[in-house]
Design an enzyme around this catalytic site. Structure first.
Site, PDB file in Angstrom:
ATOM      1  N   ASP A  10       0.887  -1.163   0.000  1.00 57.91           N
ATOM      2  CA  ASP A  10       0.000   0.000   0.000  1.00 57.91           C
ATOM      3  C   ASP A  10       0.917   1.203   0.000  1.00 57.91           C
ATOM      4  O   ASP A  10       1.632   1.455   0.963  1.00 57.91           O
ATOM      5  CB  ASP A  10      -0.871  -0.054   1.273  1.00 57.91           C
ATOM      6  CG  ASP A  10      -1.799   1.145   1.406  1.00 57.91           C
ATOM      7  OD1 ASP A  10      -1.600   2.147   0.682  1.00 57.91           O
ATOM      8  OD2 ASP A  10      -2.708   1.078   2.251  1.00 57.91           O
ATOM      9  N   HIS A  17      -8.552   4.942   2.644  1.00 61.89           N
ATOM     10  CA  HIS A  17      -7.927   3.654   2.295  1.00 61.89           C
ATOM     11  C   HIS A  17      -8.698   2.898   1.205  1.00 61.89           C
ATOM     12  O   HIS A  17      -8.661   1.681   1.148  1.00 61.89           O
ATOM     13  CB  HIS A  17      -7.851   2.760   3.530  1.00 61.89           C
ATOM     14  CG  HIS A  17      -6.919   3.248   4.592  1.00 61.89           C
ATOM     15  ND1 HIS A  17      -5.558   3.074   4.518  1.00 61.89           N
ATOM     16  CD2 HIS A  17      -7.146   3.890   5.765  1.00 61.89           C
ATOM     17  CE1 HIS A  17      -4.989   3.590   5.604  1.00 61.89           C
ATOM     18  NE2 HIS A  17      -5.924   4.093   6.372  1.00 61.89           N
ATOM     19  N   ASP A  51      -4.151  -1.565  -2.134  1.00 63.81           N
ATOM     20  CA  ASP A  51      -2.878  -2.286  -2.260  1.00 63.81           C
ATOM     21  C   ASP A  51      -2.528  -2.557  -3.714  1.00 63.81           C
ATOM     22  O   ASP A  51      -3.359  -3.071  -4.474  1.00 63.81           O
ATOM     23  CB  ASP A  51      -2.965  -3.610  -1.494  1.00 63.81           C
ATOM     24  CG  ASP A  51      -3.060  -3.360  -0.007  1.00 63.81           C
ATOM     25  OD1 ASP A  51      -2.013  -3.267   0.642  1.00 63.81           O
ATOM     26  OD2 ASP A  51      -4.194  -3.206   0.501  1.00 63.81           O
ATOM     27  N   ASN A 102      16.641  -7.868   0.982  1.00 58.91           N
ATOM     28  CA  ASN A 102      15.436  -8.683   0.827  1.00 58.91           C
ATOM     29  C   ASN A 102      14.240  -7.834   1.250  1.00 58.91           C
ATOM     30  O   ASN A 102      14.288  -7.174   2.286  1.00 58.91           O
ATOM     31  CB  ASN A 102      15.556  -9.931   1.715  1.00 58.91           C
ATOM     32  CG  ASN A 102      14.473 -10.950   1.419  1.00 58.91           C
ATOM     33  OD1 ASN A 102      13.287 -10.625   1.432  1.00 58.91           O
ATOM     34  ND2 ASN A 102      14.879 -12.171   1.145  1.00 58.91           N
ATOM     35  N   ASP A 129      -7.715  -7.266   0.584  1.00 58.03           N
ATOM     36  CA  ASP A 129      -7.552  -5.974   1.251  1.00 58.03           C
ATOM     37  C   ASP A 129      -8.380  -5.996   2.524  1.00 58.03           C
ATOM     38  O   ASP A 129      -9.432  -6.630   2.593  1.00 58.03           O
ATOM     39  CB  ASP A 129      -8.004  -4.827   0.326  1.00 58.03           C
ATOM     40  CG  ASP A 129      -7.602  -3.462   0.891  1.00 58.03           C
ATOM     41  OD1 ASP A 129      -6.607  -3.402   1.650  1.00 58.03           O
ATOM     42  OD2 ASP A 129      -8.273  -2.463   0.581  1.00 58.03           O
ATOM     43  N   TYR A 225       0.558  -0.074  14.988  1.00 58.75           N
ATOM     44  CA  TYR A 225      -0.410  -0.222  13.911  1.00 58.75           C
ATOM     45  C   TYR A 225      -0.104   0.729  12.760  1.00 58.75           C
ATOM     46  O   TYR A 225      -0.008   1.932  12.950  1.00 58.75           O
ATOM     47  CB  TYR A 225      -1.825   0.039  14.419  1.00 58.75           C
ATOM     48  CG  TYR A 225      -2.844  -0.093  13.317  1.00 58.75           C
ATOM     49  CD1 TYR A 225      -3.052  -1.323  12.701  1.00 58.75           C
ATOM     50  CD2 TYR A 225      -3.579   0.991  12.868  1.00 58.75           C
ATOM     51  CE1 TYR A 225      -3.960  -1.456  11.672  1.00 58.75           C
ATOM     52  CE2 TYR A 225      -4.498   0.865  11.840  1.00 58.75           C
ATOM     53  CZ  TYR A 225      -4.689  -0.367  11.242  1.00 58.75           C
ATOM     54  OH  TYR A 225      -5.578  -0.495  10.225  1.00 58.75           O
ATOM     55  N   LYS A 228      -3.345  -2.801   7.789  1.00 57.09           N
ATOM     56  CA  LYS A 228      -3.402  -4.256   7.840  1.00 57.09           C
ATOM     57  C   LYS A 228      -2.446  -4.838   6.796  1.00 57.09           C
ATOM     58  O   LYS A 228      -2.016  -4.152   5.882  1.00 57.09           O
ATOM     59  CB  LYS A 228      -4.834  -4.702   7.576  1.00 57.09           C
ATOM     60  CG  LYS A 228      -5.590  -5.431   8.681  1.00 57.09           C
ATOM     61  CD  LYS A 228      -4.817  -5.912   9.839  1.00 57.09           C
ATOM     62  CE  LYS A 228      -5.567  -6.862  10.736  1.00 57.09           C
ATOM     63  NZ  LYS A 228      -4.932  -6.994  12.040  1.00 57.09           N
ATOM     64  N   ASP A 229      -2.174  -6.130   6.952  1.00 56.96           N
ATOM     65  CA  ASP A 229      -1.150  -6.762   6.114  1.00 56.96           C
ATOM     66  C   ASP A 229      -1.651  -7.036   4.695  1.00 56.96           C
ATOM     67  O   ASP A 229      -0.878  -7.098   3.767  1.00 56.96           O
ATOM     68  CB  ASP A 229      -0.697  -8.062   6.777  1.00 56.96           C
ATOM     69  CG  ASP A 229      -0.580  -7.864   8.272  1.00 56.96           C
ATOM     70  OD1 ASP A 229       0.145  -6.952   8.675  1.00 56.96           O
ATOM     71  OD2 ASP A 229      -1.249  -8.589   9.024  1.00 56.96           O
ATOM     72  N   GLN A 238      -4.820 -27.883 -11.088  1.00 57.53           N
ATOM     73  CA  GLN A 238      -5.014 -28.912 -12.145  1.00 57.53           C
ATOM     74  C   GLN A 238      -3.829 -29.881 -12.245  1.00 57.53           C
ATOM     75  O   GLN A 238      -2.793 -29.675 -11.623  1.00 57.53           O
ATOM     76  CB  GLN A 238      -5.250 -28.252 -13.508  1.00 57.53           C
ATOM     77  CG  GLN A 238      -6.411 -27.301 -13.576  1.00 57.53           C
ATOM     78  CD  GLN A 238      -7.778 -27.950 -13.523  1.00 57.53           C
ATOM     79  OE1 GLN A 238      -8.734 -27.302 -13.164  1.00 57.53           O
ATOM     80  NE2 GLN A 238      -7.892 -29.216 -13.882  1.00 57.53           N
ATOM     81  N   ARG A 262      -9.987   0.165  10.628  1.00 52.57           N
ATOM     82  CA  ARG A 262      -8.815   0.381  11.472  1.00 52.57           C
ATOM     83  C   ARG A 262      -8.076  -0.918  11.801  1.00 52.57           C
ATOM     84  O   ARG A 262      -7.414  -1.014  12.838  1.00 52.57           O
ATOM     85  CB  ARG A 262      -9.217   1.123  12.759  1.00 52.57           C
ATOM     86  CG  ARG A 262      -9.787   2.491  12.474  1.00 52.57           C
ATOM     87  CD  ARG A 262     -10.344   3.176  13.703  1.00 52.57           C
ATOM     88  NE  ARG A 262     -11.001   4.420  13.321  1.00 52.57           N
ATOM     89  CZ  ARG A 262     -10.370   5.588  13.208  1.00 52.57           C
ATOM     90  NH1 ARG A 262      -9.101   5.684  13.456  1.00 52.57           N
ATOM     91  NH2 ARG A 262     -11.037   6.655  12.844  1.00 52.57           N
ATOM     92  N   TYR A 344      -1.848  -4.681  18.959  1.00 59.95           N
ATOM     93  CA  TYR A 344      -1.058  -4.218  17.815  1.00 59.95           C
ATOM     94  C   TYR A 344      -1.749  -3.100  17.057  1.00 59.95           C
ATOM     95  O   TYR A 344      -1.407  -2.779  15.946  1.00 59.95           O
ATOM     96  CB  TYR A 344      -0.741  -5.408  16.902  1.00 59.95           C
ATOM     97  CG  TYR A 344       0.048  -6.441  17.651  1.00 59.95           C
ATOM     98  CD1 TYR A 344       1.410  -6.252  17.860  1.00 59.95           C
ATOM     99  CD2 TYR A 344      -0.578  -7.538  18.219  1.00 59.95           C
ATOM    100  CE1 TYR A 344       2.133  -7.154  18.614  1.00 59.95           C
ATOM    101  CE2 TYR A 344       0.141  -8.451  18.964  1.00 59.95           C
ATOM    102  CZ  TYR A 344       1.495  -8.255  19.157  1.00 59.95           C
ATOM    103  OH  TYR A 344       2.210  -9.142  19.904  1.00 59.95           O
TER     104      TYR A 344
HETATM  105  P1  13P Z   1      -5.271  -0.667   4.919  1.00 61.24           P
HETATM  106  O1  13P Z   1      -4.564  -1.674   5.785  1.00 61.24           O
HETATM  107  O2  13P Z   1      -5.887  -1.288   3.733  1.00 61.24           O
HETATM  108  O3  13P Z   1      -4.356   0.472   4.583  1.00 61.24           O
HETATM  109  O4  13P Z   1      -6.495  -0.093   5.771  1.00 61.24           O
HETATM  110  C1  13P Z   1      -6.218   0.473   6.997  1.00 61.24           C
HETATM  111  C2  13P Z   1      -7.406   0.950   7.754  1.00 61.24           C
HETATM  112  O5  13P Z   1      -7.196   1.435   8.850  1.00 61.24           O
HETATM  113  C3  13P Z   1      -8.768   0.818   7.233  1.00 61.24           C
HETATM  114  O6  13P Z   1      -9.727   1.371   8.087  1.00 61.24           O
HETATM  115  P1  13P Z   2      -7.093 -32.530 -14.304  1.00 62.80           P
HETATM  116  O1  13P Z   2      -6.872 -33.844 -13.626  1.00 62.80           O
HETATM  117  O2  13P Z   2      -6.517 -32.439 -15.674  1.00 62.80           O
HETATM  118  O3  13P Z   2      -6.642 -31.393 -13.431  1.00 62.80           O
HETATM  119  O4  13P Z   2      -8.691 -32.333 -14.518  1.00 62.80           O
HETATM  120  C1  13P Z   2      -9.572 -32.350 -13.473  1.00 62.80           C
HETATM  121  C2  13P Z   2     -10.712 -31.462 -13.757  1.00 62.80           C
HETATM  122  O5  13P Z   2     -10.719 -30.698 -14.701  1.00 62.80           O
HETATM  123  C3  13P Z   2     -11.836 -31.497 -12.816  1.00 62.80           C
HETATM  124  O6  13P Z   2     -12.729 -30.428 -12.983  1.00 62.80           O
HETATM  125 MG    MG Z   3      -4.162   1.965   3.266  1.00 64.52          MG
HETATM  126 MG    MG Z   4      -4.985  -2.242   2.146  1.00 65.66          MG
END
Ligand code: 13P
Ligand code: 13P
Ligand code: MG
Ligand code: MG
Length: 362
Positions: A10, A17, A51, A102, A129, A225, A228-229, A238, A262, A344
């Site tokens: 986000d 939001h 997001d 990372n 979301d 806070y 949210k994640d 398949q 929130r 949190y």
């Molecule tokens: P988000 O985690 O999507 O940013 O939303 C936060 C929020 O406080 C919604 O009320």
């Molecule tokens: P597959 O075994 O090829 O995934 O097919 C299964 C299927 O389509 C069931 O709806």
């Molecule tokens: Mg947000």
């Molecule tokens: Mg969000």
């Protein structure tokens, strides 16, 4: 080997939001287009509510520094535009000042898998979301361990071997692997507790990776806070894995998930189309979208907007009914999250004010 990386953040929205603007999505596309055919094979950019989701294919493997640096720089550049445009929560999920090796632990959520592309590789990318990673516990359990959801577990000989669930204890930073069907009850004992445990990965017993979830918890990273994640998940389908329809089926039940207003309330998870992923009522209800792709040497064919189907109308209607009902509780539990979960959010600051006024009961 091909890697599929779904990295989300986000970085700003409007109003409040509700929605990441198209301009930011277009910018992210522009930045990824610059490296398509070099660093990455293909990409798709979308949003679920506020997001932004970068779905990228490449050959660098998971946790690759170049790919993570790319995602960070795309988000950072777009966040600078969000700041200029004075969007709400501009740069919200970019918790670190700079990229360091990372992207996990810096704020954005990340679900990645590396595999040998099968003869036909069908993948569903789920994006939520206004909820947290444990929202995937129930649907993933049903997809990979419940024969009432997935008849393939009973009638497809490639599936009868069962699956291995890698579960993370997000509070303790520990993980455990549990096998189904034989350890189904132990698995449920853990993942039924969505305050703490989240499914991270699922493997078929022969080792084939079938699903991965972003389990980064913003509050645990930030220590407070910050939103949210809003997790994402990738599920392969398949050919010896659950069929696309088996993978979508659990979302016909709008389970209660933590998040919503929130980040502090239980509410129904509503399956919607990409264009309907605009949380409004009480900043919700929480949403999930599902985009279907077919891979061809890493190229993404798709998406098919899987919940843009009348078959999910009843789930949406039920979610609205549940929203009416649970909203009537106002600030009372179980609409509001438990005190442990609220630890949190902003509640501790409110309770602090009262702490000196608490006297012992005679
Ligand atoms: P988000 O985690 O999507 O940013 O939303 C936060 C929020 O406080 C919604 O009320
Ligand atoms: P597959 O075994 O090829 O995934 O097919 C299964 C299927 O389509 C069931 O709806
Ligand atoms: Mg947000
Ligand atoms: Mg969000």
């Amino acid at each position: 080997m091909i890697t599929i990386s779904l990295i989300k953040a986000d970085i700003g929205s409007f109003p409040g939001h509700t929605r990441a603007p198209q301009k930011l999505i277009d910018k992210c596309k522009e930045y990824l287009e610059e490296v398509k055919g070099q660093l990455i094979v293909d990409y798709y950019v979308t949003r679920c509510g506020d997001d932004i989701q970068l779905l990228m294919t490449h050959t660098k493997g998971v946790d690759n520094e170049e790919i993570h640096a790319l995602a960070w720089s795309v988000f950072e550049r777009a966040a600078n535009i969000a700041i200029e445009d004075k969007l709400y929560g501009a740069g919200q999920d970019l918790l670190a000042d700079a990229f360091s090796g990372n992207i996990r632990g810096l704020g954005p959520g990340c679900a990645e898998m590396e595999f040998e592309e099968r003869e036909a590789e069908s993948i569903i990318a789920f994006m939520c979301d206004k909820t947290d990673p444990a929202a995937f516990n129930l649907p993933l359990f049903k997809i990979f361990a419940d024969p009432f959801n997935t008849p393939g577990l009973v009638i497809d000989k490639k599936l009868t071997q069962g699956f291995v669930f890698e579960v993370h204890d997000l509070m303790a930073g520990k993980k455990i692997s549990l096998k189904t069907p034989e350890e189904m009850y132990e698995l449920l004992a853990l993942i039924g507790n969505r305050d703490r445990y989240a499914i991270k990965r699922i493997y078929r017993k022969d080792g084939l990776l079938a699903a991965v979830v972003s389990t980064e918890k913003l509050s645990l990273i930030a220590g407070e806070y910050v939103g949210k994640d809003d997790p994402v998940a990738l599920v392969r389908c398949q050919g010896g894995l659950p069929a696309v329809g088996e993978v979508l089926e659990p979302f016909a039940f709008p389970q209660l998930v933590a998040g919503w207003m929130r980040g502090s309330h239980w509410g129904p998870l509503m399956p919607v189309s990409e264009k309907d992923a605009n949380p409004s009522r009480f900043d919700g209800p929480p949403r999930v979208i599902a985009l279907g792709f077919q891979l061809r040497h890493g190229k993404l064919l798709g998406p098919v907007d899987m919940f843009a189907d009348v078959a999910f109308d009843r789930a949406r209607a039920l979610a609205n009914e549940i929203a009416d009902y649970i909203r009537m509780h106002g600030p009372f539990q179980p609409h509001r999250l438990s005190e442990e979960q609220m630890e949190y959010t902003t509640l501790p600051h409110v309770l602090e004010k009262l702490s000196s006024r608490f006297a012992p009961i005679e």
